[in-house]
Design an enzyme around this catalytic site. Sequence first.
Site, PDB file in Angstrom:
ATOM      1  CG  ASP A 442      -1.996   1.092   1.187  1.00  0.00           C
ATOM      2  OD1 ASP A 442      -1.620   2.187   0.547  1.00  0.00           O
ATOM      3  OD2 ASP A 442      -2.847   1.131   1.984  1.00  0.00           O
ATOM      4  CG  HIS A 443       3.252   4.017  -3.157  1.00  0.00           C
ATOM      5  ND1 HIS A 443       3.935   4.658  -2.206  1.00  0.00           N
ATOM      6  CD2 HIS A 443       3.925   4.105  -4.297  1.00  0.00           C
ATOM      7  CE1 HIS A 443       5.172   5.019  -2.834  1.00  0.00           C
ATOM      8  NE2 HIS A 443       5.123   4.605  -4.178  1.00  0.00           N
ATOM      9  NE  ARG A 444      -4.143   3.858   1.268  1.00  0.00           N
ATOM     10  CZ  ARG A 444      -5.229   3.330   1.337  1.00  0.00           C
ATOM     11  NH1 ARG A 444      -6.376   4.097   1.440  1.00  0.00           N
ATOM     12  NH2 ARG A 444      -5.470   2.194   2.120  1.00  0.00           N
TER      13      ARG A 444
END
Length: 470
Positions: A442-444
Site C-alpha cells: 500500500d503506497h499510502r
Amino acid sequence: MSRLLQTSFLPSTTSLHPRTGASSVPGFRVNKPRIVHVRAKIREIFMPALSSTMTEGKIVSWVRSEGDKLSKGESVVVVESDKADMDVETFYDGYLAAIMVEEGGVAPVGSAIALLAETEEEIADAKAKASGGGSSGGNSQSPPPVSSTTAEAPVAVEKKVSVSVPSPIASAVHPASEGGKRIVASPYAKKLAKELNVELAGLVGSGPMGRILAKDVEAAVAGGGAAVKTEVATVAPAVAAAGGGVELGSVVPFTTMQGAVSRNMVESLVVPTFRVGYTINTDALDALYKKIKSKGVTMTALLAKATALALAKHPVVNSSCRDGNSFVYNKSINIAVAVAIDGGLITPVLQNADKVDIYSLSRKWKELVDKARAKQLQPQEYNTGTFTLSNLGMFGVDRFDAILPPGTGAIMAVGASQPTVVATKDGRMGMKSQMQVNVTADHRVIYGADLAQFLQTLASIIEDPKDLTF
C-alpha cells in the site's frame, strides 16, 4: 468453538381477568384486582456475523427440526459464511418453532432465519408470525441449471436406494470435490458419520450442490449404509465420465466464499499499490530444511518465521491503513498464508510468528491447514493477519504478483527455488539455488525504500538462517 445465535423478542400479550364483584358484607370494600399481562417470549433467531467481512450466510443444514426442544448452548444450524462452515448454537432454552430460511437458502446478516418459542403452547403463535412475515428472512437460492444427463443420475439413485433426496438439483459428485476425490459434507454430518460409523464416501448428499447433510447420514443408517455405498458406486463414475465433473458451457453461481473473494478483490482496486522484486539465495535455507524436516518442520513455517523476524525490524511494512487518513502500527506480527481449498481461497493465520519457535509454528500450520480444508477455521484463525504470504513455488512458478488483501499493508509472492548460474565473488561462474519474491504494498503508507530495506533484511535472514531455529 461454535458461534451463538442472536435473538430478539417478538412479544405477544394476553390479559387474565380474575373474577370481580362487590362484597356481600356491608361496610367492607373489595379492591378491584389489577389486570395481569403475560408476555409470551417468541424470539427471532438471526443470521449471525461469523466474520468481519460476512454480509450474508447460507444455511447448510438445520441440525434440529421444527418442534424440537432446545437447550442453551446446543447446536441448531450449520451456516456457511464467506470463509467456513460453522455450527451455530442458541443462547436460550426453548422450542424451535418455525424455520424461516430452508437449507440452501441465503439470508443477510442480522435477518431472521427462525423463531424460538419459550413454551410448547407458543409454537402455533410463532408459526403464524413466521407465515405472516417469513419472506424477510432470506431468499432461497435457485438451483443452477443442469443438463438432463446430470439431473437423471440422482433420480436413478433415489429409486434404487431408500435415501430421501428432496430435489435432484445436482449430480452425485460435488463440483468442488475434484471429481469426487474429496468429500463435501457439513461439519455436523461428519461428526454424526463418525459416531455412527458411516462411510461418507458412499453417500449422495441432498444439500446444496450435493453437499452431504446430517439427515443423509441418518437416512443411510436407517436404510442400511452398505446398500447406499454399493448403489452410489455404480452411478457416480457414470456422472463423472459424462462430463468429468464439469459441465462445459454451464453458468455456475459463486459460492459464498467465492463471492467474498470477489468483493475483496474489487475493494482492493481502490488502494494505490506498487511492487518490488528481490532475488534471494536459498542454499542455506534448503540445507536447514533438509536437516530439520524429519522433526515436522515445514518450508511454509520457515518462510513465515523468516518474514516475521524481518517485519519485527521494519514495523511499517507490518502496518495497515483502513480509513485513508491514518495508519496503524500493528502490535502483533500475524502471518497469513494463502491456501487453496475446494471452491475458493482462505488465509489461515500464524499469530505472533516472530515469537513462536519453528517447531510449534510448524505444528500450528499443519493444524490450520487441516481445519481450513475441513472448513472448520474460527474467525480469529483467518481474519487477524497483518502481512500475507502467497507461495506458488511448489507448482514450479518462478515469479508472480499478488493482489493486496483489503486492510493490510503488504503481501509477498514467493516463487520456486531454482538452480541458477551466477558469478561468484572471485569472478568465477558457479551454481546457486535462488528464489524470486515480489512484494505488493500500500503506497499510502509504505514507500519504495521501506520495502527495499525489508527485503534486504529478509534476504540476510534466509541466506544465514541460524536465527530461525531459536
